[in-house]
Every structure is written in C-alpha cells, then in structure tokens.
Scaffold this motif. Structure first.
Motif, short mmCIF file in Angstrom:
data_model
loop_
_atom_site.label_atom_id
_atom_site.label_comp_id
_atom_site.label_asym_id
_atom_site.label_seq_id
_atom_site.Cartn_x
_atom_site.Cartn_y
_atom_site.Cartn_z
N VAL A 1 -8.57 -92.78 24.48
CA VAL A 1 -7.75 -92.26 25.56
C VAL A 1 -7.33 -93.43 26.42
O VAL A 1 -8.18 -94.12 26.98
CB VAL A 1 -8.52 -91.22 26.42
CG1 VAL A 1 -7.64 -90.72 27.54
CG2 VAL A 1 -8.99 -90.06 25.56
N ALA B 1 -1.89 -88.00 20.46
CA ALA B 1 -1.36 -87.12 21.50
C ALA B 1 -1.01 -87.91 22.74
O ALA B 1 -1.80 -88.73 23.22
CB ALA B 1 -2.39 -86.04 21.84
N SER B 2 0.19 -87.65 23.27
CA SER B 2 0.61 -88.22 24.55
C SER B 2 0.74 -87.08 25.54
O SER B 2 1.70 -86.30 25.50
CB SER B 2 1.95 -88.96 24.40
OG SER B 2 1.82 -90.08 23.55
N TRP B 3 -0.27 -86.98 26.44
CA TRP B 3 -0.36 -85.85 27.36
C TRP B 3 0.43 -86.14 28.63
O TRP B 3 0.25 -87.18 29.25
CB TRP B 3 -1.82 -85.59 27.74
CG TRP B 3 -2.74 -85.41 26.57
CD1 TRP B 3 -3.62 -86.33 26.08
CD2 TRP B 3 -2.87 -84.25 25.77
NE1 TRP B 3 -4.30 -85.81 25.01
CE2 TRP B 3 -3.86 -84.54 24.79
CE3 TRP B 3 -2.27 -83.00 25.78
CZ2 TRP B 3 -4.25 -83.60 23.83
CZ3 TRP B 3 -2.66 -82.07 24.82
CH2 TRP B 3 -3.63 -82.37 23.87
N THR C 1 -5.18 -90.95 21.84
CA THR C 1 -4.67 -90.07 22.89
C THR C 1 -4.40 -90.88 24.14
O THR C 1 -5.15 -91.80 24.48
CB THR C 1 -5.66 -88.91 23.18
OG1 THR C 1 -5.09 -88.04 24.15
CG2 THR C 1 -7.00 -89.41 23.65
N LEU D 1 3.22 -84.94 20.29
CA LEU D 1 2.06 -84.81 19.42
C LEU D 1 2.43 -85.25 18.01
O LEU D 1 3.40 -84.76 17.43
CB LEU D 1 1.59 -83.35 19.38
CG LEU D 1 1.21 -82.74 20.74
CD1 LEU D 1 1.23 -81.22 20.66
CD2 LEU D 1 -0.16 -83.24 21.17
#
Length: 336
Positions: free
Chosen positions: A4, A99-101, A133, A142
């Motif tokens: 992350v 994943a790029s939140w 992430t 995503l």
C-alpha cells in the motif's frame, strides 16, 4: 508482496493493517502467495501444461458506475479476466490484484469489495497471489492479472480461423449493453424481472470457464466478447486473414433483450456492438458441430451457430433476414 503506497484511504489504517485485514484472507489457500508477506509469488504449473496470462483493467465511470455495489465491482473485475482464460481453453489457477483507491475510500467499502472476490474465489477455484495497492486523486482503477494453464500446445488463439469454418457464440448477446442503457435511464417501462436480469448481466458477467477448456482441439480460433460481437469477430478475422458473415436472425438473444427490441428496434446496434457480454466467440470446422453440441449438453451452456468464415476480401458483415447487410455505425467499443 502486496504493498500500500501512501495510503490515505482505508480510514487512515496502515498499509500492513489493510493487507492483513482485507486482502491476506484471500490468499490463505495459495501456498505460493506466502500470506502476502513476501515480494513475489511462486507458481508451479501442472506437468505437461503451459501457463496462460491475461490482464484487464476496469475504471470507475468507464467499466462500472460509481454507485455499483463494491462486491459486484469485484466480481466483474475477476470475471472479465477469467473470461479471457476461458476463451483460450485455460483452467484458472490464481490472480494478482493492483488497486488505486480514491482518497477517502472507506474500510467498509474495501471489505465489501474483498467479500465479492472471496465469493468468486470459492466459485471458480482461484486465490489471490499478490499485487499492489495505492491511493489516487482520480477515479477508482482496478487491474487484475489472471493466471491459468492449458495442456501444452492446445491454447486456442485468435489466428486460426479458415474460410468455410462455422462461427459460434455461447450464451446470449446484448444483455450487458442494454443493462447499462437501463441504468442510464435510456430504457423505460421495463418489467422488473427483465430489468434485474439485464443489470446483473452488466454488473456480473458469467465467464464460460467450464465451456472453454472443452474447445481445445475443436475450435480453430477464439476470443471472448468484450468490445462487442462484431468488433471481436473482426479481431479474429484480422489476425486470421479471413472475413465472416453473421446472420442477424441467428444471434442468440435473451427474453429480456427481445422484449426491449420489440419496443426499441434502434437498439440493434447496441446489441451487436455494445460489448461486455463476455461470452466465447469461436470458429470451428463444420465437422465439429456434434462435438460442440456435446460440450453444450455437458456444461449446460448454449453454443449457437451464427455465421460462416469467408475470404478476407468479403470483410465482416452482419446480414439481415432480407439478405442485405445491416449498416452499423461502429463494430464495437473504442477506448481511444
């Protein structure tokens, strides 16, 4: 293995807490994933098999709507990749997730997303092997890499179609495209049973993972229908150096799509070129019809003969019952 970077999503929790809480359970059954505590995964293919890799990215506002449920988004992400494996005749084994939140994504949303992945892992027999992430100031993005395997020398490519081959497609076409139109308010007065069916087909496609492997040594070429029936047929024909003629009357349609077309005939374009069907489009020699019918019976998944492969000079055409070509503004979806 899964990192992350600069997390400002997940309600301020640290990267290792998010991994341990949300993602590590998805890797519990994958020995080579090391509980997502290493920098890489290890995969040992079955002896006599080749590894098949595919990657797809879905972006909020492009491939799914902002209000779509997180578990549904997760299932679509995984399934569109499993569909690619199915079209190659491969059995799925595992996947990597990137994943790029967006800033402010809640832990609750992430957990619901992971729950969607968990349910499909059980359904399709795959596990998370790792990934990455990070946070973003843009839309939720995503990307998933699916790993499968196929008996050595039996992968089904796009480039094997030959004049005289027959064109088949599994399932039904146009459901997802009309499901999106319904969600956007472009279809009104549709009975809830039909609306629910079309929306589900858009949000949660059904990858034909039990059908595809049966096509090894039967199909001459194959692709999944992602950009649209006519566009993906065009991709097969371009690589194979052939043309094709598709009979509009033979394109398999669900009851829900037929109901819409009875009111909105101008949606024919969307049905054949809207995409997101994730059915298997394939060609095979005419003598393979019985073998294909046997796969359909064994799997419970229909396979409909919709056309024939022709010479390259004839191009790709959709033919109306009158025998005349159906004019199409475009063959499928284009990102650029």
């Amino acid at each position: 293995m899964m990192r992350v970077e600069k997390p400002d999503a997940g309600e301020g929790r640290g990267e290792f807490e998010i991994i341990e809480d949300v993602f590590a359970p998805l890797a519990a059954d994958a020995p080579g994933a090391y509980g997502l505590k290493d920098d890489a995964a290890v995969f040992t293919p079955t002896p006599g098999h080749e590894t098949v890799l595919t990657v797809d990215t879905i972006v909020e506002g492009v491939h799914f709507l902002s209000g779509d449920p997180p578990d549904s988004v997760a299932r679509k992400l995984l399934r569109v990749n499993l569909s690619d494996l199915a079209a190659k005749g491969a059995h799925p084994r595992g996947y990597l997730l990137a994943a790029s939140w967006p800033h402010g994504t809640t832990l609750e949303w992430m957990r619901a997303f992971a729950a969607g992945l968990a349910s499909d892992q059980r359904r399709y027999g795959v596990s998370l092997w790792g990934g990455d992430t990070t946070s973003t100031s843009g839309a939720l993005t995503l990307s998933l890499t699916a790993i499968g395997e196929v008996p050595a020398g039996q992968v089904i490519r796009r480039g094997g179609a030959r004049p005289g081959d027959v064109v088949f497609v599994t399932g039904t076409i146009g459901d997802a495209a009309l499901g999106l139109k319904f969600l956007r308010g472009e279809i009104e007065g549709l009975e809830s049973v039909h609306a629910d069916f079309l929306v589900k087909r858009y949000r949660e496609p059904e990858p034909r993972v039990v059908f595809g492997p049966g096509l090894c040594d039967i199909a001459s070429a194959s692709a999944d229908v992602s950009d649209g029936l006519m566009a993906d047929l065009g991709h097969i024909c371009e690589v194979s150096g052939v043309g094709a003629r598709i009979a509009l009357a033979r394109v398999p349609l669900s009851e829900a799509v037929r109901t819409v077309l009875e009111r909105q005939v101008d949606f024919t374009q969307a049905v054949v070129s809207g995409g997101d069907d994730y059915e298997i489009l394939f060609t095979a020699a005419a003598g393979k019809r019985d073998a294909i019918a046997a796969i359909a019976r064994e799997t419970g998944i229909s396979a409909t003969q919709i056309g024939v492969v022709t010479g390259e000079e004839e191009g790709v055409a959709l033919i109306a019952p009158s025998g005349q070509p159906v004019p199409l503004k475009q063959l499928g979806y284009h990102h650029f």
